[in-house]
Design a protein around this motif. Structure first.
Motif, PDB file in Angstrom:
ATOM      1  N   ALA A  55       9.131 -13.068   3.991  1.00 60.57           N
ATOM      2  CA  ALA A  55       8.125 -11.866   3.518  1.00 60.57           C
ATOM      3  C   ALA A  55       6.767 -12.307   4.631  1.00 60.57           C
ATOM      4  O   ALA A  55       6.324 -11.259   5.068  1.00 60.57           O
ATOM      5  CB  ALA A  55       7.929 -11.989   2.176  1.00 60.57           C
ATOM      6  N   ARG A  65       5.254  -9.648   7.229  1.00 57.24           N
ATOM      7  CA  ARG A  65       4.224  -9.163   7.056  1.00 57.24           C
ATOM      8  C   ARG A  65       3.304  -9.095   8.322  1.00 57.24           C
ATOM      9  O   ARG A  65       2.434  -8.365   8.704  1.00 57.24           O
ATOM     10  CB  ARG A  65       3.498  -9.891   5.783  1.00 57.24           C
ATOM     11  N   ASP A  67       5.621  -2.977   6.260  1.00 58.15           N
ATOM     12  CA  ASP A  67       5.394  -2.565   5.067  1.00 58.15           C
ATOM     13  C   ASP A  67       6.243  -3.150   3.951  1.00 58.15           C
ATOM     14  O   ASP A  67       7.545  -2.771   3.796  1.00 58.15           O
ATOM     15  CB  ASP A  67       5.194  -1.133   4.730  1.00 58.15           C
ATOM     16  N   VAL A  68       5.987  -4.352   3.412  1.00 55.25           N
ATOM     17  CA  VAL A  68       6.769  -5.334   2.727  1.00 55.25           C
ATOM     18  C   VAL A  68       6.731  -5.184   1.256  1.00 55.25           C
ATOM     19  O   VAL A  68       5.813  -5.097   0.638  1.00 55.25           O
ATOM     20  CB  VAL A  68       6.450  -6.611   3.044  1.00 55.25           C
ATOM     21  N   LEU A  72       0.448 -14.281   0.422  1.00 60.46           N
ATOM     22  CA  LEU A  72       0.687 -12.724   0.383  1.00 60.46           C
ATOM     23  C   LEU A  72       0.044 -12.012  -0.297  1.00 60.46           C
ATOM     24  O   LEU A  72       0.658 -11.078  -0.980  1.00 60.46           O
ATOM     25  CB  LEU A  72       2.406 -12.895   0.442  1.00 60.46           C
ATOM     26  N   VAL A 118       0.845  -8.151  -1.267  1.00 61.38           N
ATOM     27  CA  VAL A 118       2.321  -7.748  -1.199  1.00 61.38           C
ATOM     28  C   VAL A 118       2.929  -7.533  -2.612  1.00 61.38           C
ATOM     29  O   VAL A 118       2.970  -8.530  -3.115  1.00 61.38           O
ATOM     30  CB  VAL A 118       3.059  -8.915  -0.261  1.00 61.38           C
TER      31      VAL A 118
END
Length: 275
Positions: free
Chosen positions: A22, A26, A31-32, A67, A70
């Protein structure tokens, strides 16, 4: 338009491999969204299983370290099920690509049939979405044998997970993403990398599926009311050019595979004329 990507796995939402994948996605500006089983779901293939509470599948927010921003979810379901509901908008806009991994242990040879990591990718492909399964070669035959026997995998091996080269697998996968997005719809790439720093890889090669995985299941003992299984190394050397052989030689391997397709080389002529 920014590519929308679902990151999932079968090792569970807290596994280090999914965080590495992930993070790498990113960093590439994708677009995660992350959605994965709450607990490990290895070996589930493309199973459609989930746990419900009051008729609803359980989904918990699960923010991932480093993250921020996200969306990440722990889901009480199998990777295949999670992928399917994601494609139907369960976690926001449906993804254009599914990245499944980074799995703890190689998914190589025809044994990919049983992998929850690959099963998620197959589920995506069956539903019209491109997908990639990504795995890091970390499991020895001895560790796998312990796991298959129901015993806990050696604790020291789990401690070493923080030192594994998850980023190597993630980087190889993201470098291959343009090949996936330019491939026909419903394409699947199966990627395996050795547990090495990226700079020590000998390269990335196309690997054919070995006729077996790195280990094979056998019946160790059977008796009244029980069967005990174990995993062992195959008794034959991997054929040159296969995914298993490339991993052993220090290469990352990528194989283009497809989910369920019809066999057209079997003679079924004349059946439509039968009354």
């Amino acid at each position: 338009m920014t590519l929308r990507v679902l990151i999932t796995n079968d090792d569970g939402i807290a596994a280090p491999g999914i965080q590495a994948l992930a993070w790498a996605a990113r960093q590439r500006g994708l677009d995660v969204v992350v959605a994965a089983p709450m607990e490990e779901a290895s070996g589930t293939s493309a199973a459609m299983s989930a746990m419900e509470r009051d008729g609803r599948v359980v989904v918990n927010d699960h923010p991932l370290p480093d993250l921020a921003g996200v969306s990440a979810y722990g889901v009480a379901g199998s990777p295949g099920f999670i992928t399917l509901i994601a494609l139907h908008g369960a976690f926001g806009p449906p993804p254009s690509v599914v990245l499944s991994g980074v799995n703890r242990g190689a998914n190589a040879g025809r044994a990919v049939l049983h992998s929850g990591t690959v099963g998620a990718a197959f589920t995506a492909a069956t539903n019209g979405c491109r997908a990639m399964a990504v795995s890091l070669d970390v499991l020895s035959a001895g560790e796998a044998t312990a796991a298959s026997g129901g015993a806990a995998v050696d604790a020291a091996a789990r401690v070493r997970d923080a030192e594994r080269h998850w980023g190597t697998a993630a980087r190889v996968a993201l470098d291959l993403l343009p090949r996936l997005t330019s491939a026909p719809m419903e394409s699947v790439l199966n990627v395996n990398t050795p547990d090495l720093p990226h700079g020590q890889l000998r390269g990335v090669r196309r690997g054919t599926l070995a006729s077996f995985g790195q280990v094979q299941m056998t019946v160790a003992e059977s008796g009244h009311g029980f069967v005990r299984t174990s995993l062992e190394e195959p008794g034959q050397a991997a054929q040159p050019g296969t995914d298993v052989a490339l991993l052993a030689a220090g290469y990352a391997s990528v194989t283009a595979i497809r989910a369920v397709t019809e066999a057209t080389d079997i003679d079924l002529t004349g059946l439509d004329e039968q009354s």
